[in-house]
Design an enzyme around this catalytic site. Sequence first.
Site, PDB file in Angstrom:
ATOM      1  N   ARG A  40     -10.094   3.040   9.526  1.00 21.39           N
ATOM      2  CA  ARG A  40      -9.813   1.638   9.827  1.00 21.39           C
ATOM      3  C   ARG A  40      -9.286   1.507  11.251  1.00 21.39           C
ATOM      4  NH1 ARG A  40      -6.050  -0.648   5.152  1.00 21.39           N
ATOM      5  NH2 ARG A  40      -4.995  -1.495   6.995  1.00 21.39           N
ATOM      6  N   LYS A  67      -0.698   1.512  -2.245  1.00 25.75           N
ATOM      7  CA  LYS A  67      -0.770   0.241  -2.986  1.00 25.75           C
ATOM      8  C   LYS A  67      -2.199  -0.093  -3.391  1.00 25.75           C
ATOM      9  CE  LYS A  67       0.648  -2.637   0.245  1.00 25.75           C
ATOM     10  NZ  LYS A  67       0.875  -1.830   1.454  1.00 25.75           N
ATOM     11  N   ARG A  74      -6.080   8.956   6.557  1.00 25.25           N
ATOM     12  CA  ARG A  74      -6.782   8.094   5.609  1.00 25.25           C
ATOM     13  C   ARG A  74      -8.210   7.836   6.071  1.00 25.25           C
ATOM     14  NH1 ARG A  74      -3.841   2.782   3.479  1.00 25.25           N
ATOM     15  NH2 ARG A  74      -3.993   1.926   5.591  1.00 25.25           N
ATOM     16  N   ARG A  90       3.219  -1.638  12.299  1.00 19.24           N
ATOM     17  CA  ARG A  90       3.177  -2.165  10.931  1.00 19.24           C
ATOM     18  C   ARG A  90       4.432  -1.773  10.161  1.00 19.24           C
ATOM     19  NH1 ARG A  90      -2.372   0.461   9.967  1.00 19.24           N
ATOM     20  NH2 ARG A  90      -2.113   0.112   7.743  1.00 19.24           N
ATOM     21  N   ARG A 137       4.066 -10.934   1.568  1.00 21.02           N
ATOM     22  CA  ARG A 137       4.642  -9.949   2.470  1.00 21.02           C
ATOM     23  C   ARG A 137       5.820 -10.531   3.269  1.00 21.02           C
ATOM     24  NH1 ARG A 137       0.768  -5.469   5.256  1.00 21.02           N
ATOM     25  NH2 ARG A 137      -0.417  -5.686   3.360  1.00 21.02           N
TER      26      ARG A 137
HETATM   27  P1  ADP Z   1      -1.480  -1.898   5.039  1.00 14.79           P
HETATM   28  O1  ADP Z   1      -0.682  -2.258   3.817  1.00 14.79           O
HETATM   29  O2  ADP Z   1      -1.958  -0.472   5.024  1.00 14.79           O
HETATM   30  O3  ADP Z   1      -0.811  -2.293   6.338  1.00 14.79           O
HETATM   31  P2  ADP Z   1      -3.399  -4.023   4.472  1.00 14.79           P
HETATM   32  O4  ADP Z   1      -4.844  -3.762   4.295  1.00 14.79           O
HETATM   33  O5  ADP Z   1      -2.611  -4.477   3.296  1.00 14.79           O
HETATM   34  O6  ADP Z   1      -2.822  -2.683   5.073  1.00 14.79           O
HETATM   35  O7  ADP Z   1      -3.179  -5.091   5.637  1.00 14.79           O
HETATM   36  C1  ADP Z   1      -3.791  -4.944   6.882  1.00 14.79           C
HETATM   37  C2  ADP Z   1      -3.275  -6.004   7.845  1.00 14.79           C
HETATM   38  O8  ADP Z   1      -3.598  -7.324   7.348  1.00 14.79           O
HETATM   39  C3  ADP Z   1      -1.769  -6.022   8.057  1.00 14.79           C
HETATM   40  O9  ADP Z   1      -1.358  -5.098   9.029  1.00 14.79           O
HETATM   41  C4  ADP Z   1      -1.562  -7.479   8.513  1.00 14.79           C
HETATM   42  O10 ADP Z   1      -1.969  -7.636   9.871  1.00 14.79           O
HETATM   43  C5  ADP Z   1      -2.542  -8.247   7.662  1.00 14.79           C
HETATM   44  N1  ADP Z   1      -1.937  -8.725   6.396  1.00 14.79           N
HETATM   45  C6  ADP Z   1      -2.229  -8.297   5.144  1.00 14.79           C
HETATM   46  N2  ADP Z   1      -1.519  -8.959   4.221  1.00 14.79           N
HETATM   47  C7  ADP Z   1      -0.744  -9.845   4.888  1.00 14.79           C
HETATM   48  C8  ADP Z   1       0.224 -10.827   4.499  1.00 14.79           C
HETATM   49  N3  ADP Z   1       0.531 -11.027   3.212  1.00 14.79           N
HETATM   50  N4  ADP Z   1       0.818 -11.552   5.470  1.00 14.79           N
HETATM   51  C9  ADP Z   1       0.499 -11.378   6.762  1.00 14.79           C
HETATM   52  N5  ADP Z   1      -0.390 -10.473   7.209  1.00 14.79           N
HETATM   53  C10 ADP Z   1      -1.015  -9.710   6.289  1.00 14.79           C
END
Ligand code: ADP
Length: 220
Positions: free
Chosen positions: A162, A13, A127, A173, A88
Amino acid sequence: MIIIMLGAPGTGKGTVGNLLAEKLGIPHISSGEIFRSYINSDDEIGKEVKSYVSEGKLVPDELTIRILEKRLQESDTQKGCILDGYPRTVVQAESLDALLKKQNRSVKVAVNLSLSDDEIVDRITKRRSCPNVDCREIYNLDFRKPKVENVCDKCGSTLIIREDDNEATVRKRLENYHNISENLIEFYQHKDILYTVKLNNESNKVSSDIAKEIEEYLKR
Ligand code: ADP
Ligand code: ZN
């Protein structure tokens, strides 16, 4: 033009969102990046956010909505934006709809990148990320290797893994994704604005191909 990037963690994404934002000349807004910058600033909100992110839990809706809606009211989003990782949850999606309605606009398309769980775990553990906030390039040791080991092609920073990119956190996740975020597929399908791209690790479809495919779809 507001485009939402749906899809489980590790589906690309972020990379595809970045490319699309460049092509369309609109900002790429990544909730994960925003949260990581709060974590780095180490203030009260940063500490709270970290307690969730480091365990692979979702940040609570109220806090997430507050932070992201503030970002969506900044003037650079006037021509639109790529929303990557937000919404999300259905609560976030409904809140976003209400905000956009107030601003007299709406979501153009929700892109769903789909990939199997095993392939996701494989990708995420390979990654590597550029920690430079002005760069944020993402690499993969299998199919998107940096030219020099562990060095960002774009800015020369040393790449990092990360903190939440370990197998246990990824599984957590993914569980959240299937239990909570996957409901958004139906949510946007219902509105008739869902566009799904099916991926697998064999099909060597790279991010630029996917971005092109989405761009074509937008022109239709
Ligand atoms: P990925 O999609 O690889 O899990 P992201 O960088 O998008 O990684 O998100 C990392 C973390 O940030 C998620 O695991 C969550 O803890 C938090 N997060 C990101 N976006 C949201 C959201 N819209 N609602 C709640 N938590 C979020
Ligand atoms: Zn870089």
